[in-house]
Design an enzyme around this catalytic site. Structure first.
Site, PDB file in Angstrom:
ATOM      1  N   GLU A  92     -28.771  64.546 -38.439  1.00 21.57           N
ATOM      2  CA  GLU A  92     -28.276  64.422 -37.066  1.00 21.57           C
ATOM      3  C   GLU A  92     -28.196  65.788 -36.384  1.00 21.57           C
ATOM      4  O   GLU A  92     -27.213  66.508 -36.551  1.00 21.57           O
ATOM      5  CB  GLU A  92     -26.882  63.768 -37.064  1.00 21.57           C
ATOM      6  CG  GLU A  92     -26.312  63.613 -35.653  1.00 21.57           C
ATOM      7  CD  GLU A  92     -24.879  63.053 -35.623  1.00 21.57           C
ATOM      8  OE1 GLU A  92     -24.227  63.013 -36.684  1.00 21.57           O
ATOM      9  OE2 GLU A  92     -24.431  62.664 -34.538  1.00 21.57           O
ATOM     10  N   LYS A  95     -30.884  60.802 -36.696  1.00 22.64           N
ATOM     11  CA  LYS A  95     -29.857  60.402 -35.722  1.00 22.64           C
ATOM     12  C   LYS A  95     -29.920  61.397 -34.580  1.00 22.64           C
ATOM     13  O   LYS A  95     -29.683  62.590 -34.769  1.00 22.64           O
ATOM     14  CB  LYS A  95     -28.477  60.389 -36.376  1.00 22.64           C
ATOM     15  CG  LYS A  95     -27.353  60.029 -35.389  1.00 22.64           C
ATOM     16  CD  LYS A  95     -26.108  59.532 -36.106  1.00 22.64           C
ATOM     17  CE  LYS A  95     -24.962  59.322 -35.122  1.00 22.64           C
ATOM     18  NZ  LYS A  95     -23.827  58.617 -35.713  1.00 22.64           N
TER      19      LYS A  95
HETATM   20  C1  5MM Z   1     -17.072  60.305 -35.479  1.00 25.19           C
HETATM   21  O1  5MM Z   1     -17.589  61.506 -34.984  1.00 25.19           O
HETATM   22  C2  5MM Z   1     -18.354  62.225 -35.936  1.00 25.19           C
HETATM   23  C3  5MM Z   1     -17.863  63.640 -36.067  1.00 25.19           C
HETATM   24  O2  5MM Z   1     -16.586  63.611 -36.537  1.00 25.19           O
HETATM   25  P1  5MM Z   1     -15.884  65.014 -36.935  1.00 25.19           P
HETATM   26  O3  5MM Z   1     -16.111  65.946 -35.780  1.00 25.19           O
HETATM   27  O4  5MM Z   1     -14.479  64.631 -37.103  1.00 25.19           O
HETATM   28  O5  5MM Z   1     -16.525  65.474 -38.195  1.00 25.19           O
HETATM   29  C4  5MM Z   1     -19.795  62.349 -35.478  1.00 25.19           C
HETATM   30  O6  5MM Z   1     -20.569  62.877 -36.520  1.00 25.19           O
HETATM   31  C5  5MM Z   1     -20.376  61.031 -35.071  1.00 25.19           C
HETATM   32  O7  5MM Z   1     -20.687  60.272 -36.205  1.00 25.19           O
HETATM   33  C6  5MM Z   1     -21.656  61.198 -34.311  1.00 25.19           C
HETATM   34  O8  5MM Z   1     -21.747  62.409 -33.635  1.00 25.19           O
HETATM   35  C7  5MM Z   1     -21.816  60.086 -33.310  1.00 25.19           C
HETATM   36  O9  5MM Z   1     -20.633  59.873 -32.646  1.00 25.19           O
HETATM   37  P2  5MM Z   1     -20.602  59.463 -31.110  1.00 25.19           P
HETATM   38  O10 5MM Z   1     -19.125  59.381 -30.833  1.00 25.19           O
HETATM   39  O11 5MM Z   1     -21.290  60.573 -30.365  1.00 25.19           O
HETATM   40  O12 5MM Z   1     -21.316  58.157 -30.986  1.00 25.19           O
END
Ligand code: 5MM
Length: 341
Positions: A178, A220
């Site tokens: 990602e 991702k």
């Molecule tokens: C849940 O958010 C994840 C990051 O968490 P931390 O900052 O606490 O490690 C993040 O990796 C998330 O899985 C992705 O970025 C996608 O999240 P969004 O909210 O952008 O759909």
């Protein structure tokens, strides 16, 4: 090669048409921010309630192929003592695990960051495999500003992602890579497209250099969007075109699948934009969602941390999953959906 055959099966299951992935992988700190929205303190019991309600929601298995968890949640259980991975497996949903350990600033690089977490990664993967994880996620953060991203930041993050992906595949776990291009800023959509293409090109050159099996890997990605401070916001069709152009310029066709993060878009915009991308027709890779905020927010605002609202909140979660499952097929009708905001 047996291991790779298993990983291809995992990729195919995660990319099942009409389904997507819930990213419930917030670290404990970020989970606290979610709980703050519903006025609950960031305590282990509240984080457990939050995840238990998500994972036990009736019917989510119709729309979810996988759920990404965090170290503390993959080890956690329901009030009745059923481990969360088993709750998901019983529904036919694959458990996944976020293995990066967050970001650290790169000195002298104006806010640019590099993701940590390679130490003891193989041992951690082996333990997560035993806990039920069959796929994993590592997130790099790319900032757009006047002088960023620098090639140095893109390259070091690509190397970290490639090393993580190598180790994951050695253990038989499908890596999701990602590289999140952050939406914050005043850049226009063209700049976002150029940055996203460059980041993906360097990432895939690096993955190939490190001999990662691209068919046993999922990308991702962010959607290509103008920055949130840019006054000219784009239409879903413009976003879909720019995003798919960036992918065609940069993502080898053998990649197992592409999933989107929501990146701070409202739940409705994230769903509408996915729908517009699906409407562009078949692509060389299966494409679906892997949202966190865009799926969890409608649930949280309905729940408000009150057990009396739990059932209604689970129905709202199901609705958000269903709308995104429809969007994945280009069948979402935003004008008929009054629930997602
Ligand atoms: C849940 O958010 C994840 C990051 O968490 P931390 O900052 O606490 O490690 C993040 O990796 C998330 O899985 C992705 O970025 C996608 O999240 P969004 O909210 O952008 O759909």
């Amino acid at each position: 090669m047996k291991r790779n055959a298993k990983m291809y099966e995992t990729v195919a299951a995660l990319m099942t048409p009409g389904k997507g992935i819930l990213a419930a992988d917030e670290s404990d700190g970020t989970a606290g921010k979610r709980l703050e929205m519903v006025h609950l303190p960031n305590e282990p019991e509240n984080r457990q309630d939050f995840r238990e309600l998500l994972f036990t929601a009736p019917g989510i298995e119709e729309y979810l192929s996988g759920v990404i968890m965090y170290d503390s949640s993959i080890r956690n259980s329901t009030d009745d003592g059923m481990p969360f991975p088993d709750v998901l497996l019983a529904k036919g949903i694959l458990p996944g695990i976020k293995v990066d350990m967050g970001t650290k600033e790169m000195d002298g690089f104006r806010g640019e960051v590099v993701t940590q977490g390679l130490d003891n990664l193989e041992e951690r993967f082996n333990e997560y495999y035993d806990l039920g994880a069959r796929f994993a996620k590592w997130r790099a953060v790319i900032l757009i500003d006047e002088d960023t991203p620098t090639d140095a930041a893109i390259e070091i993050n690509a190397v970290m992602l490639a090393r993580y992906a190598q180790i994951a595949q050695r253990v038989g776990i499908v890596p999701i890579v990602e590289p999140e291009v952050i939406f914050a800023g005043d850049h226009d959509i063209l700049r976002a497209e150029m940055v996203t293409s460059r980041v993906l090109q360097i990432l895939f050159q690096t993955l190939i250099k490190y001999k990662v099996d691209l068919g046993a890997l999922i990308l991702k990605s962010s959607m290509v969007l103008a920055g949130d401070m840019n006054s000219e916001q784009s239409t879903p069709a413009q976003i879909a075109n720019a995003t798919l152009r960036a992918f065609h310029m940069s993502v080898p066709y053998e990649v197992g699948g592409i999933v989107f993060l929501s990146g701070g878009q409202t739940p409705k915009r994230a769903t509408e934009n996915l729908n517009a991308i699906a409407k562009m027709g078949g692509q060389p890779w299966p494409i679906t969602f892997s949202y966190s905020r865009a799926i969890e927010e409608p649930f949280l605002t309905t729940w408000q941390g009150k057990s009396a609202n739990a059932e209604e909140a689970q129905k709202m979660l199901l609705h958000a999953c269903k709308m995104n499952a429809l969007a994945q097929q280009g069948r979402y009708e935003p004008e008929k959906d009054s629930k997602l905001k």
